[in-house]
Design an enzyme around this catalytic site. Structure first.
Site, PDB file in Angstrom:
ATOM      1  N   SER A  35      14.602  20.213  -5.615  1.00 14.93           N
ATOM      2  CA  SER A  35      14.329  19.124  -6.543  1.00 14.93           C
ATOM      3  C   SER A  35      14.312  19.632  -7.973  1.00 14.93           C
ATOM      4  O   SER A  35      13.945  20.787  -8.227  1.00 14.93           O
ATOM      5  CB  SER A  35      12.949  18.549  -6.201  1.00 14.93           C
ATOM      6  OG  SER A  35      12.485  17.709  -7.226  1.00 14.93           O
TER       7      SER A  35
ATOM      8  N   TYR B 224       3.394  19.590  -4.274  1.00 14.57           N
ATOM      9  CA  TYR B 224       4.740  19.218  -3.788  1.00 14.57           C
ATOM     10  C   TYR B 224       5.799  20.114  -4.424  1.00 14.57           C
ATOM     11  O   TYR B 224       6.640  20.701  -3.729  1.00 14.57           O
ATOM     12  CB  TYR B 224       5.039  17.738  -4.106  1.00 14.57           C
ATOM     13  CG  TYR B 224       6.504  17.402  -3.918  1.00 14.57           C
ATOM     14  CD1 TYR B 224       7.054  17.314  -2.648  1.00 14.57           C
ATOM     15  CD2 TYR B 224       7.351  17.219  -5.015  1.00 14.57           C
ATOM     16  CE1 TYR B 224       8.415  17.050  -2.469  1.00 14.57           C
ATOM     17  CE2 TYR B 224       8.698  16.952  -4.850  1.00 14.57           C
ATOM     18  CZ  TYR B 224       9.233  16.875  -3.573  1.00 14.57           C
ATOM     19  OH  TYR B 224      10.572  16.621  -3.413  1.00 14.57           O
TER      20      TYR B 224
ATOM     21  N   LYS C 252       8.565  23.194  -2.922  1.00 15.74           N
ATOM     22  CA  LYS C 252      10.016  23.350  -3.144  1.00 15.74           C
ATOM     23  C   LYS C 252      10.309  24.756  -3.675  1.00 15.74           C
ATOM     24  O   LYS C 252      11.241  25.419  -3.227  1.00 15.74           O
ATOM     25  CB  LYS C 252      10.528  22.292  -4.134  1.00 15.74           C
ATOM     26  CG  LYS C 252      10.479  20.877  -3.597  1.00 15.74           C
ATOM     27  CD  LYS C 252      11.389  20.686  -2.386  1.00 15.74           C
ATOM     28  CE  LYS C 252      11.287  19.323  -1.771  1.00 15.74           C
ATOM     29  NZ  LYS C 252      11.850  19.228  -0.421  1.00 15.74           N
TER      30      LYS C 252
END
Ligand code: NAD
Ligand code: WQD
Length: 337
Positions: free
Chosen positions: A124, A148, A152
Site C-alpha cells: 500500500s 495496519y 504492510k
C-alpha cells in the site's frame, strides 16, 4: 497449473479473479469470508462463464492450506488476504499483527513446504508514511502511521528477507494508491461493512440516500482548493497490474517493488464534482475538521511499473465515478441484496 488467490472473495481480489479467468488461468480462491461474501465468487463465475475452486479457509490455518496445495497444482500465489481498516488497527493492533503478519508467515511456510515460490503481495502507498515528497517513487524511505501500515511494512521486509535467504523466490510488492470503481457489469464491487471509512463508498452511499451527508475532512490544506489530494485508481486497472506482475515473476528472481497509481492527484472536491457530473446527481456535503493522520497530498510516480511491467492505468476518473455508482445503484446493500 493454478493461481491461488488469497482474499479472492474481497474487493480487489474478486476483480483480479475476473481478469485471471478471462486470461485463461485456472483460479483457486482461499478466503475466510471475514470481510466478504461468497456471493462475489458466484458473480465472478457469471461474468466470466468460468469456474473458481473456492475454499473457505484462514491463512492462519496451516493444515487447511496444506490441503489446498495438495489438491491443486499451484504455480503462484496472489496474496490479498488481510485486514485493512486503519482506525480498527489502532484500536486492535494485536488482531492486525496476528491476522496480517502471522497469517502471511503461515502462508509462506506452507508455500515453502510445497516448493511454490512465486508471490504477488498487496502492499500500500501507506508505507510512504507522512511524506510530502510527491510524486512518490519506490525508492523513497518508508514508515508507518498505524499498525495496519506497520503490517504492510513488516510483510515487505519479511518477503525481502525470504528472497535473500533463498534465491528461488520471485516476489512482487505492489503498492496500491486509492482503489475505487467496480467492474463495468455492476455485479461486483466494494462491499464495506457498516459506515464506510473511505471517500468513494461514502459518496455512493450519500448518492443512494443511505447516508445523509458527506463530511469533507479539511478545507484548509495547502492544495488548490484546500481539500486533500489522492491518486484514485480504477480497481480493474489495479487488477490488471497483478496479471502483469505475475507475468514478470516468470522471468525475474528476488523482490521487485512497483507503485500502482495513475500518477494524477485529485482533490476531494474534484472527486465529488466528477461524481456529480458523471452521474448527473447531487452530493450533499459539508466541510468538517481535518481527519487526524491524513496526509495532505499523495500520488504515485507510476513510471517504474510502466517501464518494467508494461502496465499503466487506462481508466479515467469518469469511469471510476460511473462504475462505482453503477455497482452501488444495482446493489444498495452490497452482496446482502
Ligand atoms: P477486502 O477486505 O475486500 O479483501 C480482503 C479479503 O481477505 C476479504 O475477502 C477477507 O475476508 C479476506 N481475509 C482477511 N483475513 C483473512 C484471513 N486471515 N484468512 C483468509 N482470508 C482473509 O480488501 P481489499 O480492498 O480487496 O484489499 C485487498 C488487499 O489489498 C488487502 O491486503 C489490503 O490491505 C490491500 N490494500 C487495499 C487498499 C484499499 O484501499 N482497498 C489499498 C492498499 C492495499
Ligand atoms: C481519501 C480522501 C480524506 C472520507 C486509505 C488508507 C490507505 C489505503 C487507502 C489501504 C482523504 C477524504 C474521506 C470521508 C473525506 N488503504 N475523506 N470524507 O485515507 O487516502 O487511504 O485507503 O492500504 O492505507 O489510509 O483514503 O478514501 O479514506 O480518503 O473527506 O468521509 O478523502 O480526508 O483526503 P486514504 P480515504
Amino acid at each position: 497449473m493454478s493461481i491461488l488467490v488469497t482474499g479472492g472473495a474481497g474487493y480487489i481480489g474478486s476483480h483480479t479473479c475476473v481478469l485471471l479467468l478471462e486470461a485463461g488461468y485456472d483460479v483457486v480462491v482461499l478466503d475466510n469470508l471475514s470481510n466478504s461474501s461468497p456471493k462475489s465468487i458466484g458473480r465472478v463465475e457469471k461474468i466470466t462463464g468460468k469456474k473458481i475452486k473456492f475454499y473457505e479457509c484462514d491463512i492462519l490455518d496451516k493444515n487447511g492450506m496444506r490441503k489446498i496445495f495438495k489438491e491443486n497444482d499451484i504455480d503462484a500465489v496472489i496474496h490479498f488476504a488481510g485486514l485493512k481498516a486503519v482506525g480498527e488497527s489502532v484500536a486492535q493492533p494485536l488482531k492486525y499483527y496476528e491476522n496480517n503478519i502471522s497469517g502471511t508467515v503461515c502462508l509462506l511456510e506452507v508455500m515453502n513446504e510445497f516448493n511454490v515460490k512465486k508471490m504477488v503481495f498487496s502492499s500500500s502507498a501507506t508505507v510512504y508514511g507522512m511524506t510530502d515528497k510527491v510524486p512518490l517513487t519506490e525508492d523513497l524511505p518508508t514508515s508507518a502511521n498505524s499498525p495496519y501500515g506497520q503490517t504492510k511494512l513488516m510483510i515487505e521486509q519479511i518477503l525481502t528477507d525470504l528472497a535473500v535467504s533463498d534465491k528461488e523466490w520471485s516476489i512482487s510488492l505492489l503498492r496500491y494508491f486509492n482503489p475505487v470503481g467496480a467492474h463495468e457489469s455492476g455485479s461486483i464491487g466494494e462491499n464495506p461493512k457498516g459506515i464506510p471509512n473511505n471517500l468513494m463508498p461514502y459518496i455512493t452511499q450519500v448518492a443512494s440516500g443511505k447516508l445523509e451527508q458527506l463530511s469533507i475532512f479539511g478545507n484548509d490544506y495547502p492544495t488548490k482548493d484546500g481539500t486533500g489530494v489522492r491518486d484514485y485508481i480504477h480497481v480493474v486497472d489495479l487488477a490488471d497490474g497483478h496479471l502483469k506482475a505475475l507475468d514478470k515473476l516468470n522471468t525475474t528472481k528476488g523482490v521487485m517493488i512497483h507503485n500502482l497509481g495513475t500518477g494524477v492527484g485529485y482533490s476531494v472536491l474534484d472527486l465529488v464534482n466528477a461524481f456529480q457530473e458523471a452521474n448527473n446527481l447531487k452530493i450533499n456535503y459539508k466541510f468538517a475538521p481535518r481527519r487526524p493522520g491524513d496526509v495532505v497530498t499523495c500520488y504515485a510516480d507510476p513510471s517504474k511499473a510502466k517501464k518494467e511491467l508494461g502496465w499503466e492505468a487506462k481508466k479515467s476518473v469518469v469511469d471510476m465515478c460511473r462504475d462505482s455508482w453503477n455497482w452501488q445503484k444495482n446493489n444498495p446493500n452490497g452482496y446482502d441484496d
